[in-house]
Write an enzyme that holds these catalytic residues in place. Sequence first.
Site, short mmCIF file in Angstrom:
data_model
loop_
_atom_site.label_atom_id
_atom_site.label_comp_id
_atom_site.label_asym_id
_atom_site.label_seq_id
_atom_site.Cartn_x
_atom_site.Cartn_y
_atom_site.Cartn_z
CB SER A 136 -0.90 0.02 1.29
OG SER A 136 -0.04 0.47 2.51
CG ASP A 137 1.49 5.82 -1.35
OD1 ASP A 137 1.50 6.57 -2.27
OD2 ASP A 137 2.41 6.02 -0.40
CG PHE A 138 3.47 6.89 4.47
CD1 PHE A 138 2.57 7.32 5.53
CD2 PHE A 138 4.69 6.80 4.43
CE1 PHE A 138 3.32 7.73 6.71
CE2 PHE A 138 5.18 6.94 5.84
CZ PHE A 138 4.48 7.48 6.97
#
Length: 727
Positions: A266-268
């Site tokens: 996932s992104d942050f």
Amino acid sequence: MEQSKIEDLLRQMTLEEKIGQLTQITGDFYSDKAEERTGPMSQLGLNEDQIMNIGTVLGVVGAAECKRIQGQYMDRNRLHIPTMFMGDVIHGYETIFPIPLGLASSWDTGAFKEMAQVSAEEASVSGLSAVFSPMVDLVRDPRWGRVMESTGEDPFLNGKLASALVKGYQGEPGDLQDHFNKVAACVKHFAAYGAVTGGRDYNTVDMSEQRLRDVYLRGYRAAIEAGARLVMTSFNTVGGIPATGNRHLMQDILRDEFGFDGVLISDFGAVKELISHGVAADETQAADLSIHAGVDIEMMTLCYMHTLEALVESGAVDERLIDASVLRILQLKNELGLFEHPFRGADEEREKEVVFSEEHRAVARRVTAESLVLLRNNDSILPLKESQSVALLGPAAQSPDVLGAWSWRGRTDRAVTLMQGLREHALACDASIASKVRTTEERCDYFIPTESVVAESVELAKRSDVVVLALGELSTMSGEASSRSNIRLPKGQVALFNAVHQVNPHIVVVLFNGRPLDLHDIEAADAILEAWYPGTEGGSAIADVLYGSVNPSGKVTMSFPESAGQIPIYYDEDNTGRPYEQAPNEKYVSKYLDVSNYAAYPFGFGLSYSRFTYGSLESSGNGFSTEHPVTISVNITNDSDVDGVEIAQLYVRDLVGEVVRPVKQLKGFQRVALAAGETTRVDFELEENDVRYVHLDDSMHSDPGDFLVWVGGNSRDLSEPIRLHLE
Ligand code: GLC
């Protein structure tokens, strides 16, 4: 390690240990200073044992530090599973190359591959095993700050450059295990993050699935087909569902259709952001959506760690889903050789030789010069002559802010400023020339140049043959969370330009910026050199071009609007039912009342000190088919006395499709070196699969019918087309 041993290891893992592998946290949790650890740990509610079960680490570098953490981790992890270090190496590690939007202007796939190879050398010796690059988001909106990370508006070029990066980072299949100077590539941000509404970061993305597939997904697919081992989810929604929880996007398309078998990260914070998006009521639902979408690693939030065990116990999540994710992570670590070599390429001694080496900086200088785009050169004011006195003015004249918003480990204190580059050039020629390049004592502000610096600039300009005026954006004005509604130069810079122009009209503007700009305010400039954020060797490369040591060859890969009001503006638009070109004097056609339909500088545009002319097109036949491609040939002449490189471009239009087809699409390009006066024949091969497109049933295929084909030096100034028939 054999696959069977990996599977055996998985069987030994407890559910808690498995879930730990599905999480990524930053390096401060592993700091050797307790006071640095305890804050973040208490903030996230993590204890030491949990830390030593978490599968990967974000943003730690340095051979010694990575080895220290890895050593501690391997000791403390019950099954001695190695952790893995990942980081944002976007356009260089410490040797910083031009921002991707800049290097894309070189149209040089070889340069992209070299940038990735140099980056991998420096990153791997410093402890990283994976980099969060290539960013493959297609962008048609310069208001969006992350346009600087992209390669611009064209799907074909985007895919070619992304593939080159993946090959540069990873090498060939199997290299990751045997060559510790390679790193795993992570394609991001899946998907279509560059199409945010209004150009506002993190905003909604909304388009038909046909356009998503046919335009925006091509680049990601090319990078995956090049072998990328990770994909990162994007923050935005796609079809009303955030990408990170979007099973259709991640399972049906990414996994099943694209055949991606690597790790999806996932992104942050994007897993927990499903709550803000409003598709999850709480962490439990966010974890449920994400694990079912196939997100293997949750970056920097703990929905998985907090809720997956209960979801498995309740039967809402089948433990086999978790096993599949853990297996992909263990397999990636195994592909990288981490089980046998947990320190992998990390090497304190080699780090000193490899990182920021002279050899790497020479590569950067060469490719940086190719990224510079000469947008204007009235009366051939460029190249400069060493005999000329030069007033070097403006906020970017002496600024080290040349690395861009995403240079991470880059050091501005080791970057070559424009001033240093010009001085270095002068000294290399003749020490006396150095005195001919003068700049202001006082530094010039990017927004409000003081009266004194304006006065000093005017005085210098008065006494100089030519002015080099370095203008643009601070690097913080582009990049993540840095969208702009107004893409003009800051007013203070325009005022400075006008004040200087009053006393000396011979102005060469050098632009440092992270996006296409509306350049109306400097219309009176004699020359404009687009330098983007040119990176560590920026000042030297710009000097090479300004003084003609290098003949500029760069061409923009994104349209420069006449006005922000035209956005989104891109060359490969649809024709509409009332195209302006068919009836330019009619009222009821597709146009604006107050601005043209066209870009100030169109996709593929860039000048040279040479002058290239194109002959008429020839083709090897009137048609082409799956079995028989067609060759399109053209003579290109360098009508000047300066050797140069021309980027010749092939454009195609499908005249009738099941869905509307763009008025033209890039389907080929070649960098052609031509000596002064030389003519060469350039051949492009057009194949049936070049004109395949996504139909309403999601199938990708061509249709028999007629096509127009052009060749030229940009998307606007093209040869007379030839008409070809596809069987
Ligand atoms: C950021 C960016 C992403 C980056 C990640 C890790 O928010 O969106 O591109 O790789 O976080 O730093």
